[in-house]
Design a protein around this motif. Structure first.
Motif, PDB file in Angstrom:
ATOM      1  N   ARG A 156       0.854  -1.190   0.000  1.00 47.19           N
ATOM      2  CA  ARG A 156       0.000   0.000   0.000  1.00 47.19           C
ATOM      3  C   ARG A 156       0.888   1.237   0.000  1.00 47.19           C
ATOM      4  NH1 ARG A 156      -5.204  -1.439   3.743  1.00 47.19           N
ATOM      5  NH2 ARG A 156      -5.500  -3.534   2.887  1.00 47.19           N
ATOM      6  N   ALA A 157       0.450   2.245  -0.730  1.00 46.33           N
ATOM      7  CA  ALA A 157       1.202   3.494  -0.793  1.00 46.33           C
ATOM      8  C   ALA A 157       0.229   4.647  -0.970  1.00 46.33           C
ATOM      9  CB  ALA A 157       2.183   3.469  -1.968  1.00 46.33           C
ATOM     10  N   ALA A 158       0.617   5.797  -0.452  1.00 47.11           N
ATOM     11  CA  ALA A 158      -0.210   6.991  -0.619  1.00 47.11           C
ATOM     12  C   ALA A 158      -0.365   7.294  -2.104  1.00 47.11           C
ATOM     13  CB  ALA A 158       0.420   8.178   0.103  1.00 47.11           C
ATOM     14  N   VAL A 159      -1.547   7.732  -2.477  1.00 47.01           N
ATOM     15  CA  VAL A 159      -1.863   8.008  -3.881  1.00 47.01           C
ATOM     16  C   VAL A 159      -0.812   8.921  -4.516  1.00 47.01           C
ATOM     17  CG1 VAL A 159      -3.524   9.177  -5.393  1.00 47.01           C
ATOM     18  CG2 VAL A 159      -4.342   7.600  -3.645  1.00 47.01           C
ATOM     19  N   GLU A 160      -0.375   9.944  -3.816  1.00 48.17           N
ATOM     20  CA  GLU A 160       0.579  10.909  -4.380  1.00 48.17           C
ATOM     21  C   GLU A 160       2.038  10.463  -4.260  1.00 48.17           C
ATOM     22  OE1 GLU A 160      -0.378  13.568  -6.144  1.00 48.17           O
ATOM     23  OE2 GLU A 160      -2.425  12.847  -5.825  1.00 48.17           O
ATOM     24  N   THR A 170      -8.485   2.081  -4.186  1.00 49.41           N
ATOM     25  CA  THR A 170      -8.025   3.134  -3.294  1.00 49.41           C
ATOM     26  C   THR A 170      -8.828   3.098  -2.006  1.00 49.41           C
ATOM     27  OG1 THR A 170      -7.448   4.508  -5.189  1.00 49.41           O
ATOM     28  CG2 THR A 170      -7.692   5.639  -3.082  1.00 49.41           C
ATOM     29  N   ILE A 171      -8.123   3.224  -0.909  1.00 42.72           N
ATOM     30  CA  ILE A 171      -8.767   3.352   0.399  1.00 42.72           C
ATOM     31  C   ILE A 171      -8.703   4.828   0.767  1.00 42.72           C
ATOM     32  CG2 ILE A 171      -8.722   2.705   2.829  1.00 42.72           C
ATOM     33  CD1 ILE A 171      -7.262   0.140   1.991  1.00 42.72           C
ATOM     34  N   ASP A 198      -0.858  16.126   9.920  1.00 38.63           N
ATOM     35  CA  ASP A 198      -1.899  17.153   9.959  1.00 38.63           C
ATOM     36  C   ASP A 198      -2.962  16.965   8.875  1.00 38.63           C
ATOM     37  OD1 ASP A 198      -0.455  17.791   7.714  1.00 38.63           O
ATOM     38  OD2 ASP A 198      -0.063  19.877   8.268  1.00 38.63           O
ATOM     39  N   HIS A 199      -2.920  15.817   8.209  1.00 34.52           N
ATOM     40  CA  HIS A 199      -3.900  15.557   7.149  1.00 34.52           C
ATOM     41  C   HIS A 199      -3.978  14.051   6.865  1.00 34.52           C
ATOM     42  CE1 HIS A 199      -0.079  15.559   5.001  1.00 34.52           C
ATOM     43  NE2 HIS A 199      -0.681  14.910   4.010  1.00 34.52           N
ATOM     44  N   PHE A 200      -5.073  13.662   6.255  1.00 30.57           N
ATOM     45  CA  PHE A 200      -5.230  12.276   5.823  1.00 30.57           C
ATOM     46  C   PHE A 200      -4.721  12.123   4.396  1.00 30.57           C
ATOM     47  CE2 PHE A 200      -8.511  12.292   9.137  1.00 30.57           C
ATOM     48  CZ  PHE A 200      -8.239  11.076   9.754  1.00 30.57           C
ATOM     49  N   VAL A 201      -4.244  10.916   4.076  1.00 30.38           N
ATOM     50  CA  VAL A 201      -3.898  10.582   2.690  1.00 30.38           C
ATOM     51  C   VAL A 201      -4.627   9.302   2.308  1.00 30.38           C
ATOM     52  CG1 VAL A 201      -1.645  11.724   2.673  1.00 30.38           C
ATOM     53  CG2 VAL A 201      -1.800   9.324   3.367  1.00 30.38           C
ATOM     54  N   ASP A 202      -5.007   9.239   1.058  1.00 32.06           N
ATOM     55  CA  ASP A 202      -5.603   8.020   0.505  1.00 32.06           C
ATOM     56  C   ASP A 202      -4.489   7.055   0.137  1.00 32.06           C
ATOM     57  OD1 ASP A 202      -7.931   9.509   0.675  1.00 32.06           O
ATOM     58  OD2 ASP A 202      -8.123   9.797  -1.493  1.00 32.06           O
TER      59      ASP A 202
END
Length: 181
Positions: free
Chosen positions: A132-136, A154-155, A163-167
């Protein structure tokens, strides 16, 4: 002890407490770079923090829950990789990894992920491997893509990064698909 030679320059060895200084040094040298995608950097401020991580990793290894290895490149620790989790009931291994910034772009992590995938299927008798890896996080995503993993979706808001969520994009490889390669 677990040691796996990947090629002439790259090998994996079960992480040990005596590796803490070198793992922390590599973490500290790449702190800003790694912090963009890894949520634990602010909690790893001293060698003692790294020792605690390694002790927990060794406990999980002894309990057959995970495998954390040090990545050796030409004999030097340059990062870690392994199975963050082993789901024996569903025969699935979840690969995680990080590499020091100055070692990026040498194909090290692709070789490591390939070796871990092979190990999961041939030695652990897993049916599936996930990464799994962050979309960006294009660099991290390129590894399973290069190895022919399937983008399974994508989850949303899968991980809190300071300070933020990542997909997260979930990549999967089945044993039967790997064996056909």
């Amino acid at each position: 002890m677990f040691v796996h030679k990947v090629d002439e320059d790259v090998s994996l060895k079960l992480i040990e407490v005596k590796d803490a200084d070198k793992v922390f040094e590599m973490t500290d040298q790449s702190r800003t770079y790694l912090r963009e995608w890894l949520p634990w950097l602010d909690f790893t401020k001293t060698v003692e923090d790294t020792k605690s991580f390694i002790e927990g990793s060794l406990k999980n290894y002894a309990e057959n829950k995970s495998i954390t290895t040090a990545i050796l490149y030409k004999g030097k620790i340059v990062g870690t990789a392994g199975f963050n989790s082993l789901n024996w009931a569903n025969k699935t291994g979840y690969i995680g990894y990080w590499l020091g910034e100055s070692y990026q772009g040498n194909g090290i992590m692709t070789k490591v992920a390939q070796a871990l995938t092979e190990y999961a299927f041939m030695e652990l008798n897993m049916n599936k491997v996930e990464i799994r890896a962050a979309v960006e996080n294009k660099k991290s995503r390129s590894i399973p893509e290069r190895l022919g993993f399937v983008n399974e979706g994508t989850i949303r808001q899968a991980e809190w990064l300071y300070d933020h969520f990542v997909d997260h994009v979930v990549y999967g490889m089945l044993k039967e698909e790997w064996n056909r390669k």
